[in-house]
Design a protein around this motif. Sequence first.
Motif, mmCIF file in Angstrom:
data_model
loop_
_atom_site.group_PDB
_atom_site.id
_atom_site.type_symbol
_atom_site.label_atom_id
_atom_site.label_comp_id
_atom_site.label_asym_id
_atom_site.label_seq_id
_atom_site.Cartn_x
_atom_site.Cartn_y
_atom_site.Cartn_z
ATOM 1 N N GLU A 175 0.873 -1.318 0.100
ATOM 2 C CA GLU A 175 0.125 0.061 -0.030
ATOM 3 C C GLU A 175 0.837 1.235 -0.110
ATOM 4 O O GLU A 175 0.581 2.268 -0.611
ATOM 5 C CB GLU A 175 -0.977 -0.005 1.265
ATOM 6 C CG GLU A 175 -2.148 -1.192 0.943
ATOM 7 C CD GLU A 175 -2.527 -1.103 2.523
ATOM 8 O OE1 GLU A 175 -3.801 -0.782 2.555
ATOM 9 O OE2 GLU A 175 -2.123 -1.925 3.471
ATOM 10 N N GLU A 203 1.223 7.168 -6.513
ATOM 11 C CA GLU A 203 0.139 8.131 -6.669
ATOM 12 C C GLU A 203 0.796 9.527 -6.485
ATOM 13 O O GLU A 203 0.371 10.365 -7.117
ATOM 14 C CB GLU A 203 -1.111 7.793 -5.768
ATOM 15 C CG GLU A 203 -1.784 6.531 -6.302
ATOM 16 C CD GLU A 203 -2.458 6.760 -7.504
ATOM 17 O OE1 GLU A 203 -2.960 7.923 -7.847
ATOM 18 O OE2 GLU A 203 -2.599 5.727 -8.335
ATOM 19 N N GLN A 256 2.003 1.901 -3.482
ATOM 20 C CA GLN A 256 0.935 2.413 -4.346
ATOM 21 C C GLN A 256 0.875 4.085 -3.826
ATOM 22 O O GLN A 256 0.825 5.069 -4.910
ATOM 23 C CB GLN A 256 -0.194 1.794 -4.314
ATOM 24 C CG GLN A 256 -0.340 0.439 -4.574
ATOM 25 C CD GLN A 256 -1.457 -0.308 -4.237
ATOM 26 O OE1 GLN A 256 -2.149 -0.158 -3.298
ATOM 27 N NE2 GLN A 256 -1.964 -1.615 -4.876
#
Length: 203
Positions: free
Chosen positions: A170, A177, A173
Motif C-alpha cells: 500500500e 500516486e 501505491q
Amino acid sequence: MPSLPKSLVESPSDPQDKRAEACIVTAQTLHQEGHYLEAAKLLEKAQAESPQRYDYARHLAVLYDELHMPEEAEQAFHAALAKHPNDADLRNDFGYFYFRQGNNTQAEQEFRAALAIAPTHQHAQTNLARTLFRQNRLEEAHRAFAKVVGPAAAHQNMGVLLAQEGRDVEARQAFQEALKANPNLENSREFLAGLDRVSLQTR
C-alpha cells in the motif's frame, strides 16, 4: 510545544501575587527546558498563592500529559475548556492528549471541534488525518492531509505512515500516486527506492 498562557493580571503588587508571578515565570522556563515535574510543582504552588493570576489549568494540562499523569491531565483540560470552550489551540491540545492515549474517538472529536472553530487550523487538520489513518479510514485520512499539503503530498504522507506500519504494498501505491500527481516529490522517489531495496533483500 503548545503556546504557554500569559498572566491574567499584570504588574503584581501584593506579595502573594509577586511570589506567584516568580513561580509562573520560572515554571515557563523550566517547561521549555523539559523539566516538567519541577514546572508543574511551581505552578501548583503559584495556584495556591494566587488562584486568579494565571491560566493554570491550561498549562498544567500539558505538563501532566508530559508527565504521563492522564487522569490529572484530563481533569485540567476539562477545567481549561470550561473557561475557554472556543479556543481552537486548546481543543487541538486536548485532542492530541487523547491521541497519545490511543483514544481515537475522543481525539477525532476534539480535532473536529478545533476545526469547527478555526477551519484553517493546520495542526488540528494534520492531527485529524493521523487519527483517521490510525482507524484505517484511509480515504478520509488522505482528504484531511490534502487540505493542508495538497493531494500529491497527501499521498506521500499516507505512504510514509503505511511504510511505518510495514504495509509496503500500500505504501508503494501511495508513493506512486504521489509521483503521478507531482513528479518533483523527491522524498516519494527515495522512499520507493528504499522499498525496492528491502524487497530485493527479502527475496
